[in-house]
Design a protein around this motif. Structure first.
Motif, mmCIF file in Angstrom:
data_model
loop_
_atom_site.group_PDB
_atom_site.id
_atom_site.type_symbol
_atom_site.label_atom_id
_atom_site.label_comp_id
_atom_site.label_asym_id
_atom_site.label_seq_id
_atom_site.Cartn_x
_atom_site.Cartn_y
_atom_site.Cartn_z
ATOM 1 N N GLY A 62 24.391 -2.664 6.608
ATOM 2 C CA GLY A 62 24.930 -1.347 6.898
ATOM 3 C C GLY A 62 24.362 -0.737 8.157
ATOM 4 N N ARG A 63 23.166 -1.168 8.543
ATOM 5 C CA ARG A 63 22.539 -0.665 9.773
ATOM 6 C C ARG A 63 22.825 -1.544 10.982
ATOM 7 N N GLY A 64 23.661 -2.565 10.775
ATOM 8 C CA GLY A 64 23.992 -3.449 11.879
ATOM 9 C C GLY A 64 22.940 -4.496 12.154
ATOM 10 N N LEU A 65 22.010 -4.695 11.218
ATOM 11 C CA LEU A 65 20.959 -5.694 11.383
ATOM 12 C C LEU A 65 21.354 -6.993 10.692
ATOM 13 N N MET A 66 20.711 -8.071 11.098
ATOM 14 C CA MET A 66 20.991 -9.360 10.463
ATOM 15 C C MET A 66 20.438 -9.356 9.043
#
Length: 417
Positions: A213-217
């Motif tokens: 959701g935070r755009g992290l892997m």
């Protein structure tokens, strides 16, 4: 690079495939970040060796003994991890556990207090000891080696005073005795197992969703399934083995079920792991252990962190003392003494916690405690004397410290530290 769509996310979260995770892990190991790998490999080698030489090693009754024999050491080692993460040491942790156990025994037998008040007094004693030790180290700047060595000597005398110069104080309270000597009903053991697996799976999934959701892997679903599956299999086998009847005459007395001390150890492992990995306090512990001056300049109250670490260490030692009292059903001048401190420090280091600070996990204490318990138990089954056990345990500790030192050099050379 694979793409994993996680439930509840608006966009696809890029995540490395299982092969990339494996290659990344191998790269970290080659770079010096070995973590708990040496302890796990050591456990596999030791268990395989003892199982071949003494098949009774994997019998149901001996399997249960491993859990109860290593519980107190692992508990004290959990607290020592916090101090070691700062690059400090607490040489008094063993006798701190003995003093707290004596407070428990005196409160129950001589003052007639209920077990929960007595246990609370013992834990409070450990907290006060940690506050004093931490203040001497953090506020006065006395090296922790000197402070805790002085406490090591003083607490031996205090323990003698509490047990009246050598008396043995018997523990008769059924609740305290049950901690190390009684077992959960088999059904309850399976329920706790299921809860642990479900909670672990939920934590893994929620963590992946938040990162996505935070755009992290985020970890791929296959890796999460592998972790949960591994825990489910190993935990299931352990509960199954512990639920087997271990008594030679089940009609007179039944010995089956998970030892009561096991869920206590697991609960504290989960709690302190959460504190270290999911709170600002835990991040500050690692920051201070990695570079105290840089942490101070970043606005971290280094003195408060140091005092808190010693409080946690002595508080956990007090719980270890209660377990020691339960195990022996008594308290005497040797409680918490002899090899308790050496094994506890050894457990933390063998498990992967660095003596130089900044690297380690609470799980390391449990893994190292398992190694120590397996060595003592297995060599005892083979008929070796205490002298041989000490020599072997010392060599294993030296090997673990050597691996730690070499790993740090390799990590520095590869730019990982």
């Amino acid at each position: 690079m694979s793409t994993t769509m996680l439930p509840g996310t608006k966009t696809a979260a890029p995540s490395p495939g299982i092969g990339q995770n494996v290659r990344a892990y191998i790269g970290r190991v080659r770079g010096g970040d070995m973590g708990a790998l040496p302890a796990i490999l050591g456990l596999l080698v030791l268990c395989t060796t003892f199982a071949i030489l003494r098949p009774v090693f994997f019998s149901a009754i001996n399997f249960a003994n491993l859990f109860t024999q290593g519980a107190a050491i692992s508990m004290i080692a959990m607290g020592l991890v916090f101090v070691l993460l700062l690059g400090e040491i607490d040489l008094s942790a063993g006798y701190t556990s003995g003093v707290c156990a004596a407070v428990l025994a005196v409160a129950m037998t001589q003052n007639g207090l209920p077990w929960y008040v007595s246990a609370g007094a013992a834990i409070l004693t450990g907290i006060v000891i940690g506050l004093v030790l931490g203040a001497l180290v953090a506020k006065l700047g006395i090296p922790s080696f000197v402070v805790t060595l002085a406490a090591f000597l003083a607490f031996q005398g205090l323990l003698l005073v509490l047990v009246h110069e050598g008396n043995n104080i018997a523990i008769r309270d059924p609740v305290i005795i049950a901690i190390e000597n009684r077992y959960l009903p088999p059904v309850l053991g399976w329920i706790l197992y299921a809860v642990c697996v479900l909670v672990y799976a939920g934590v893994q999934v929620v963590r992946a969703r938040r990162r996505a959701g935070r755009g992290l892997m985020a970890d791929p679903a296959t890796l999460i399934a592998f972790r949960v599956g591994t825990l489910a299999v190993l935990g299931g086998l352990a509960v199954y083995a512990l639920n087997l009847e271990r008594s030679r005459n089940a009609l007179l007395v039944s010995l089956k079920g998970v030892p009561i001390v096991v869920p206590i150890v697991v609960a504290l492992l989960i709690f302190w792991t959460f504190v270290l990995r999911r709170t600002a306090f835990g991040r500050h512990i690692y920051a201070v252990g990695g570079n105290a001056e840089a942490a101070r300049r970043a606005g971290i109250n280094v003195d408060r962190i140091r005092v808190s670490a010693f409080v946690i260490c002595s508080g956990m030692a007090s719980i270890g003392g209660i377990i020691l009292a339960s195990q022996a059903s008594s308290v005497d001048p040797s409680t918490g003494g002899s090899d308790v401190l050496l094994f506890a420090v050894g457990a933390a280091v063998i498990g992967g916690t660095s003596l130089f600070g900044g690297k380690g996990r609470v799980l390391d204490a449990l893994l190292g405690g398992a190694v120590v318990a397996v060595i003592n138990n297995g060599m005892g089954l083979m008929g070796y004397s205490a002298s041989v056990k000490y020599i072997v345990t010392g060599l294993v500790l030296l090997l673990a410290a050597g691996v730690d030192a070499l790993s740090r050099k390799r990590a520095a050379a590869s730019g990982l530290r």
